[in-house]
Design an enzyme around this catalytic site. Sequence first.
Site, PDB file in Angstrom:
ATOM      1  N   VAL A 189     -28.629   2.411  -0.950  1.00  0.00           N
ATOM      2  CA  VAL A 189     -29.673   3.131  -1.691  1.00  0.00           C
ATOM      3  C   VAL A 189     -30.284   2.184  -2.712  1.00  0.00           C
ATOM      4  O   VAL A 189     -29.575   1.522  -3.476  1.00  0.00           O
ATOM      5  CB  VAL A 189     -29.088   4.375  -2.376  1.00  0.00           C
ATOM      6  N   HIS A 231     -10.189   0.680 -13.504  1.00  0.00           N
ATOM      7  CA  HIS A 231     -10.586   2.027 -13.913  1.00  0.00           C
ATOM      8  C   HIS A 231     -11.840   2.004 -14.789  1.00  0.00           C
ATOM      9  O   HIS A 231     -11.867   2.642 -15.848  1.00  0.00           O
ATOM     10  CB  HIS A 231      -9.447   2.706 -14.690  1.00  0.00           C
ATOM     11  N   GLU A 274     -23.947   5.986   2.390  1.00  0.00           N
ATOM     12  CA  GLU A 274     -22.847   5.111   1.969  1.00  0.00           C
ATOM     13  C   GLU A 274     -23.129   3.677   2.422  1.00  0.00           C
ATOM     14  O   GLU A 274     -23.468   3.446   3.583  1.00  0.00           O
ATOM     15  CB  GLU A 274     -21.522   5.620   2.560  1.00  0.00           C
ATOM     16  N   ASN A 304      -7.503   1.824  -3.161  1.00  0.00           N
ATOM     17  CA  ASN A 304      -6.760   1.824  -4.423  1.00  0.00           C
ATOM     18  C   ASN A 304      -5.250   1.801  -4.187  1.00  0.00           C
ATOM     19  O   ASN A 304      -4.769   1.797  -3.057  1.00  0.00           O
ATOM     20  CB  ASN A 304      -7.205   2.973  -5.339  1.00  0.00           C
ATOM     21  N   THR A 335     -15.124   8.452  -3.456  1.00  0.00           N
ATOM     22  CA  THR A 335     -14.173   9.477  -3.886  1.00  0.00           C
ATOM     23  C   THR A 335     -14.901  10.766  -4.271  1.00  0.00           C
ATOM     24  O   THR A 335     -14.735  11.815  -3.636  1.00  0.00           O
ATOM     25  CB  THR A 335     -13.358   8.943  -5.082  1.00  0.00           C
ATOM     26  N   ALA A 336     -15.722  10.693  -5.305  1.00  0.00           N
ATOM     27  CA  ALA A 336     -16.375  11.908  -5.800  1.00  0.00           C
ATOM     28  C   ALA A 336     -17.433  12.403  -4.817  1.00  0.00           C
ATOM     29  O   ALA A 336     -17.561  13.616  -4.597  1.00  0.00           O
ATOM     30  CB  ALA A 336     -17.007  11.621  -7.162  1.00  0.00           C
ATOM     31  N   ALA A 374     -16.982   8.388 -11.650  1.00  0.00           N
ATOM     32  CA  ALA A 374     -16.173   7.985 -12.809  1.00  0.00           C
ATOM     33  C   ALA A 374     -17.006   7.687 -14.045  1.00  0.00           C
ATOM     34  O   ALA A 374     -16.482   7.704 -15.165  1.00  0.00           O
ATOM     35  CB  ALA A 374     -15.343   6.755 -12.449  1.00  0.00           C
TER      36      ALA A 374
HETATM   37  C1  LIG Z   1      -8.309  -1.840  -6.365  1.00  0.00           C
HETATM   38  C2  LIG Z   1      -8.256  -0.503  -7.021  1.00  0.00           C
HETATM   39  C3  LIG Z   1      -7.025   0.072  -7.311  1.00  0.00           C
HETATM   40  C4  LIG Z   1      -6.979   1.322  -7.931  1.00  0.00           C
HETATM   41  N1  LIG Z   1      -5.776   1.954  -8.064  1.00  0.00           N
HETATM   42  C5  LIG Z   1      -5.752   3.233  -8.518  1.00  0.00           C
HETATM   43  C6  LIG Z   1      -4.548   3.975  -8.502  1.00  0.00           C
HETATM   44  O1  LIG Z   1      -3.518   3.518  -8.041  1.00  0.00           O
HETATM   45  N2  LIG Z   1      -4.572   5.244  -8.992  1.00  0.00           N
HETATM   46  C7  LIG Z   1      -5.710   5.801  -9.496  1.00  0.00           C
HETATM   47  O2  LIG Z   1      -5.652   6.932  -9.978  1.00  0.00           O
HETATM   48  N3  LIG Z   1      -6.877   5.123  -9.505  1.00  0.00           N
HETATM   49  C8  LIG Z   1      -6.929   3.876  -8.982  1.00  0.00           C
HETATM   50  N4  LIG Z   1      -8.110   3.205  -8.913  1.00  0.00           N
HETATM   51  C9  LIG Z   1      -9.300   3.857  -9.451  1.00  0.00           C
HETATM   52  C10 LIG Z   1      -9.905   4.910  -8.541  1.00  0.00           C
HETATM   53  O3  LIG Z   1      -9.607   4.681  -7.194  1.00  0.00           O
HETATM   54  C11 LIG Z   1     -11.419   4.892  -8.751  1.00  0.00           C
HETATM   55  O4  LIG Z   1     -11.687   4.994 -10.121  1.00  0.00           O
HETATM   56  C12 LIG Z   1     -12.109   6.031  -8.045  1.00  0.00           C
HETATM   57  O5  LIG Z   1     -11.772   6.028  -6.685  1.00  0.00           O
HETATM   58  C13 LIG Z   1     -13.613   5.893  -8.243  1.00  0.00           C
HETATM   59  O6  LIG Z   1     -14.259   6.993  -7.648  1.00  0.00           O
HETATM   60  P1  LIG Z   1     -15.840   7.092  -7.692  1.00  0.00           P
HETATM   61  O7  LIG Z   1     -16.210   8.264  -6.903  1.00  0.00           O
HETATM   62  O8  LIG Z   1     -16.289   7.006  -9.106  1.00  0.00           O
HETATM   63  O9  LIG Z   1     -16.363   5.745  -7.001  1.00  0.00           O
HETATM   64  P2  LIG Z   1     -16.032   5.153  -5.580  1.00  0.00           P
HETATM   65  O10 LIG Z   1     -14.896   5.830  -4.947  1.00  0.00           O
HETATM   66  O11 LIG Z   1     -15.930   3.679  -5.758  1.00  0.00           O
HETATM   67  O12 LIG Z   1     -17.297   5.511  -4.705  1.00  0.00           O
HETATM   68  C14 LIG Z   1     -18.552   4.917  -4.847  1.00  0.00           C
HETATM   69  C15 LIG Z   1     -19.154   4.780  -3.458  1.00  0.00           C
HETATM   70  O13 LIG Z   1     -20.539   4.541  -3.567  1.00  0.00           O
HETATM   71  C16 LIG Z   1     -20.908   3.549  -2.640  1.00  0.00           C
HETATM   72  N5  LIG Z   1     -22.121   2.915  -3.130  1.00  0.00           N
HETATM   73  C17 LIG Z   1     -22.260   2.200  -4.272  1.00  0.00           C
HETATM   74  N6  LIG Z   1     -23.534   1.801  -4.407  1.00  0.00           N
HETATM   75  C18 LIG Z   1     -24.209   2.269  -3.337  1.00  0.00           C
HETATM   76  C19 LIG Z   1     -25.563   2.176  -2.915  1.00  0.00           C
HETATM   77  N7  LIG Z   1     -26.484   1.523  -3.639  1.00  0.00           N
HETATM   78  N8  LIG Z   1     -25.920   2.768  -1.750  1.00  0.00           N
HETATM   79  C20 LIG Z   1     -25.001   3.446  -1.015  1.00  0.00           C
HETATM   80  N9  LIG Z   1     -23.701   3.555  -1.370  1.00  0.00           N
HETATM   81  C21 LIG Z   1     -23.311   2.974  -2.529  1.00  0.00           C
HETATM   82  C22 LIG Z   1     -19.709   2.638  -2.588  1.00  0.00           C
HETATM   83  O14 LIG Z   1     -19.708   1.832  -1.446  1.00  0.00           O
HETATM   84  C23 LIG Z   1     -18.565   3.625  -2.668  1.00  0.00           C
HETATM   85  O15 LIG Z   1     -18.159   4.062  -1.402  1.00  0.00           O
HETATM   86  C24 LIG Z   1      -8.192   1.962  -8.300  1.00  0.00           C
HETATM   87  C25 LIG Z   1      -9.421   1.382  -8.004  1.00  0.00           C
HETATM   88  C26 LIG Z   1      -9.463   0.168  -7.347  1.00  0.00           C
HETATM   89  C27 LIG Z   1     -10.804  -0.432  -7.006  1.00  0.00           C
END
Ligand SMILES: Cc1cc2nc3c(=O)[nH]c(=O)nc-3n(C[C@H](O)[C@H](O)[C@H](O)COP(=O)(O)OP(=O)(O)OC[C@H]3O[C@@H](n4cnc5c(N)ncnc54)[C@H](O)[C@@H]3O)c2cc1C
Length: 647
Positions: free
Chosen positions: A289, A582, A80, A146, A59-60, A615
């Site tokens: 990574v 979350h 990724e 999500n 996401t981010a 997050a």
């Molecule tokens: C099942 C579920 C339902 C949800 N429902 C909702 C909802 O309805 N509404 C809402 O607002 N929020 C919801 N959320 C929460 C929200 O989607 C997440 O909090 C948000 O998307 C997290 O964003 P992020 O960028 O922090 O991490 P992520 O989007 O999880 O991104 C992290 C990325 O890093 C990658 N990664 C991790 N480690 C490594 C590594 N060592 N090497 C390479 N790549 C790596 C992962 O594969 C992933 O693609 C939900 C989450 C989940 C899991």
Amino acid sequence: MSLTTLTRLLTAAVSLGATLTAGATLQPQYNGSYPASTGTDAASFAKTKFDFVVVGGGTAGLVFAYRLSENPKVSVGVIEAGQYRPDDPLIGTPTAGNLLGNADIGTLLGNPTYDWMFQSVPQTALNGLVIDYPRGKVVGGSSAINSMIWQRASDVDYDNWNTVFQNGPGWSAQGLEPYFKRVESWTEPELLFPGQQRDPALANEHGTNGPISVSYDTFLTDIEVPSVAAANSIGIPTNSNPDGGNETFIALTARSVDPKTGLRSYAGNAYYQTAIGRPNLKLLSQAVVSKINFSKSGKSGIVATGVNYIVGGKTYTVNVEKEVILAAGSLKTPQILELSGVGNKTILSNLGIDVVLDFPQIGENLQDHPVTLLDFKVKDDVLTLDRLNYNQTYSFEQQVLYNTSASGAMSYTEAVVGPLPLQKTVDSSTFDAMFSNLTATLATQQQTPIQKVQYAALESMVKSGAVGWFELTVVPSGGVASTAANGSNYLTSVAIELHPFGRGYVHINSTDPTVQPVIDPKFLEIPWDAEVLVHGSQWVRKWMQSEPIAGLLEGEITPSLNVQSDEEWDAYVRTAVRTTNHPLGTTAMASRALGGVVDPNLKVYGLANVRVVDAGIIPMTIGVAIQSTIYAMAEKAADLVKSTYGI
Ligand SMILES: Cc1cc2nc3c(=O)[nH]c(=O)nc-3n(C[C@H](O)[C@H](O)[C@H](O)COP(=O)(O)OP(=O)(O)OC[C@H]3O[C@@H](n4cnc5c(N)ncnc54)[C@H](O)[C@@H]3O)c2cc1C
């Protein structure tokens, strides 16, 4: 229906698993407007000169990469771990993979193609219960799996980032507002709930030109409107503008779905795919990574020179000219820092990792929204999404409707949410007794500096009676809290604790980057958190026993009316807790004096050129689902970096 549509429908090969079993198939959703592969490989990626290397194409990470690579002179590499799946109907179709973050469904969640499938350690306060922790492992990250609920928190939650956590006025409701708007292409709701007005102020809160399509359900089952009317009948008003700085009370929730195509709108298609042709943006998928590499300290801290990643068992190194951006999510970014020697020196030394920077706060301060669920059997002639499971004719009709007009049952996402102040649901003497137990519990605790300010803020928020403390939701399908009998209709009704006091951690206990870290959210270890969920669950029952929803129900299945006393509810809640998915706070943005991990520019204290944008930086739970906040934070992060370098 055209012959082509019918043929595509009949030949589509993706099964919907347990959600939609009866003859349900979905068609691939690739429309040919973007390349089908990311077009790079491990070796050539390693040889590329990148200004910024983004760890995690979720996401981010994708927001950040998209914004920085808008300038063709800036080169951005994203690494990724998951696959690039641009035309995957399980990701795209709203009902296909995930309602309510239900880890039992086995389509997106609990499926290693999409999900890291983490699990917590056995929870002490839940009699050893292990919590499933789904996390997206695919381009788009968790935004690809999500539940698509799109909410903005009350102003107080963001203003705390400025005042309580000392990050400055840029990190406040007002400071973030332009970024929320920058993310969105918002479409006004067509349907209205009982008590909901068309409020012009709602449109003013939203953006209309951003990458993420934000819309509202155009299809409802027979459950939502009576549920809202029932809430109204027991004193919960409808909020016509939950995004205007006060999220409390029951509302029709927005969702990240494109109303024209009916597809999930997420970081993968809205940000990455639209930038995939840029020569200065490269995304390497299926690469894990393992480590950030550092050189000796420069004037402004220890300098990252690049990162190592593993593809097919081989380790590669890519160098970075300017910065490493960590976006691996709140449960993986701490792992990468610790594997790189940045973390609690005792944990690192015990694993034989050279300590680059002793930083005990990394991986601490883990917070989440715990949830409890109740299942109700719905009368046979009442429409819920369960009809898609057991009625082939209905399921087929709905597929056709979805494929031809992006509407109908398969376009559905959860529509009803209602964050309620605790005082709305417990009487004042109960509240006072709960509050004095809470202060007594906290008085016995050894608290870190960040906990002290968090708890003071939470106490004042809950006492104000103006902040949502638990959230009601209703999902028009069963099989979540208990197994639904085939051929029957259910609903699942939910209480989510929005501002728990529990604080957990995530840390490594292995030097292997493919081994999941130890996750301990410490759910309900503070008795107040259990009491809130008990009262929330009791309120859910009261809600479902109110007309007009009560008249549509045959009865409560789980936990059943055998559960009556507070003690029985407490015992039930401790068997039924799950995560709302979350997790946050593990690399908190806060002043150094408070024990923050990143500063207001999102730089890790002590490191010259490593930022975190995921997050993990959210310092304390906010009263809503967190995705829109993460998109807005990442948009702001991109601006901060652009201004640092005059980009
Ligand atoms: C099942 C579920 C339902 C949800 N429902 C909702 C909802 O309805 N509404 C809402 O607002 N929020 C919801 N959320 C929460 C929200 O989607 C997440 O909090 C948000 O998307 C997290 O964003 P992020 O960028 O922090 O991490 P992520 O989007 O999880 O991104 C992290 C990325 O890093 C990658 N990664 C991790 N480690 C490594 C590594 N060592 N090497 C390479 N790549 C790596 C992962 O594969 C992933 O693609 C939900 C989450 C989940 C899991």
